[in-house]
Scaffold this active site. Sequence first.
Site, mmCIF file in Angstrom:
data_model
loop_
_atom_site.group_PDB
_atom_site.id
_atom_site.type_symbol
_atom_site.label_atom_id
_atom_site.label_comp_id
_atom_site.label_asym_id
_atom_site.label_seq_id
_atom_site.Cartn_x
_atom_site.Cartn_y
_atom_site.Cartn_z
ATOM 1 C CB SER A 161 -40.410 36.819 -26.976
ATOM 2 O OG SER A 161 -41.162 36.907 -25.785
ATOM 3 C CE1 TYR A 196 -45.076 34.434 -29.209
ATOM 4 C CE2 TYR A 196 -44.029 34.658 -27.062
ATOM 5 C CZ TYR A 196 -44.433 35.213 -28.264
ATOM 6 O OH TYR A 196 -44.180 36.544 -28.522
HETATM 7 P P1 NAD Z 1 -49.999 41.317 -33.291
HETATM 8 O O1 NAD Z 1 -50.775 40.076 -33.132
HETATM 9 O O2 NAD Z 1 -50.652 42.617 -33.068
HETATM 10 O O3 NAD Z 1 -49.322 41.386 -34.747
HETATM 11 C C1 NAD Z 1 -48.782 40.257 -35.366
HETATM 12 C C2 NAD Z 1 -48.923 40.420 -36.870
HETATM 13 O O4 NAD Z 1 -48.372 39.248 -37.496
HETATM 14 C C3 NAD Z 1 -50.384 40.519 -37.311
HETATM 15 O O5 NAD Z 1 -50.551 41.570 -38.239
HETATM 16 C C4 NAD Z 1 -50.657 39.156 -37.934
HETATM 17 O O6 NAD Z 1 -51.641 39.173 -38.950
HETATM 18 C C5 NAD Z 1 -49.281 38.813 -38.481
HETATM 19 N N1 NAD Z 1 -49.156 37.382 -38.733
HETATM 20 C C6 NAD Z 1 -49.558 36.347 -37.939
HETATM 21 N N2 NAD Z 1 -49.304 35.192 -38.547
HETATM 22 C C7 NAD Z 1 -48.721 35.473 -39.736
HETATM 23 C C8 NAD Z 1 -48.230 34.696 -40.806
HETATM 24 N N3 NAD Z 1 -48.291 33.354 -40.798
HETATM 25 N N4 NAD Z 1 -47.668 35.331 -41.868
HETATM 26 C C9 NAD Z 1 -47.607 36.682 -41.895
HETATM 27 N N5 NAD Z 1 -48.084 37.477 -40.931
HETATM 28 C C10 NAD Z 1 -48.624 36.873 -39.858
HETATM 29 O O7 NAD Z 1 -48.748 41.150 -32.310
HETATM 30 P P2 NAD Z 1 -47.454 42.040 -32.028
HETATM 31 O O8 NAD Z 1 -47.369 42.253 -30.570
HETATM 32 O O9 NAD Z 1 -47.388 43.207 -32.926
HETATM 33 O O10 NAD Z 1 -46.353 40.957 -32.409
HETATM 34 C C11 NAD Z 1 -45.251 41.233 -33.260
HETATM 35 C C12 NAD Z 1 -44.099 40.332 -32.883
HETATM 36 O O11 NAD Z 1 -43.660 40.654 -31.561
HETATM 37 C C13 NAD Z 1 -44.449 38.838 -32.829
HETATM 38 O O12 NAD Z 1 -43.389 38.072 -33.340
HETATM 39 C C14 NAD Z 1 -44.607 38.557 -31.344
HETATM 40 O O13 NAD Z 1 -44.382 37.211 -31.028
HETATM 41 C C15 NAD Z 1 -43.561 39.488 -30.778
HETATM 42 N N6 NAD Z 1 -43.749 39.837 -29.374
HETATM 43 C C16 NAD Z 1 -44.879 40.432 -28.935
HETATM 44 C C17 NAD Z 1 -45.007 40.764 -27.586
HETATM 45 C C18 NAD Z 1 -46.237 41.444 -27.038
HETATM 46 O O14 NAD Z 1 -46.375 41.533 -25.802
HETATM 47 N N7 NAD Z 1 -47.138 41.955 -27.848
HETATM 48 C C19 NAD Z 1 -43.957 40.492 -26.707
HETATM 49 C C20 NAD Z 1 -42.802 39.869 -27.196
HETATM 50 C C21 NAD Z 1 -42.701 39.568 -28.537
#
Ligand code: NAD
Length: 250
Positions: free
Chosen positions: A137, A150
């Site tokens: 991130s 986080y």
């Molecule tokens: P999101 O919440 O839409 O998707 C996350 C997915 O991970 C969901 O489908 C959820 O069910 C799944 N998940 C959660 N816990 C889990 C577990 N224990 N086992 C298996 N699956 C699990 O969020 P996103 O934005 O698509 O996030 C994807 C990645 O990107 C994450 O690692 C998040 O930390 C990272 N991220 C997101 C952002 C943002 O702004 N959205 C920014 C930086 C990093």
Amino acid sequence: MGKLDGRVVLITGAARGQGEQEARLFAAEGARVVLADVLDEPGEALAKELGHTYVHLDVSQEVDWIAAVAAAKERFGKIDGLVNNAGILRFNELVATPLEEFQLITQVNQVGTFLGIRNVAPEIEAAGGGTIVNTASYTAMTGMAGVGAYAASKHAILGLTRVAALELAARRIRVNAICPGAVDTPMSNPDGVDPAAVAELYGKLVPLGRVGQPEEIAKLALFLSCEDSSYITGQPVVIDGGWLAGVSLF
Ligand code: NAD
């Protein structure tokens, strides 16, 4: 010719958000995709739509990893790519963060990534080499008030990425991390805040003037998973619209 022809890639958190777009793009580029998540209904529906495979995988549980690897090998014969994408976010000041919340975030984001590397890297080696992409991130590169647990877990993912890259290079496995800024997924807008307010916020914060789209993150995951990045390993790659570049006085 697809950029991932002949590859078998397991993507965690593939039911929605960035993982969904990675699954769609990787499938379009010729990979056979194992979609893994704890959201079984949308995960299975997406796998069915793409004609690929869904597995229930809570990344924080090693027993689930063992079963998912076995299912992937039974369906496709091998695994030579992993995208550790699953993650969770909670908002809290550090002094108000319950221990259970800190441990939950650590268990899913940090331990989940470790378990993915530990259980899948031997399979990638057995397949003759391949790639691992970890999802860190913007908050792996700098601080952000209100997301201490986080940010700590995402900093740890960079440490895991660098060490894994060193240890796995001789086994023909490249390991990199993506560091997204704000991306338009359910995670970045969990309480259903008015999208116009979100757009206005990131319009001010981010030099490119907008939130990122999950399709843009998927393109970076593809780059780091295919031969286009053949001489890159152990790196955090920031994709944030310029947010980390600094602050502007204007
Ligand atoms: P999101 O919440 O839409 O998707 C996350 C997915 O991970 C969901 O489908 C959820 O069910 C799944 N998940 C959660 N816990 C889990 C577990 N224990 N086992 C298996 N699956 C699990 O969020 P996103 O934005 O698509 O996030 C994807 C990645 O990107 C994450 O690692 C998040 O930390 C990272 N991220 C997101 C952002 C943002 O702004 N959205 C920014 C930086 C990093």
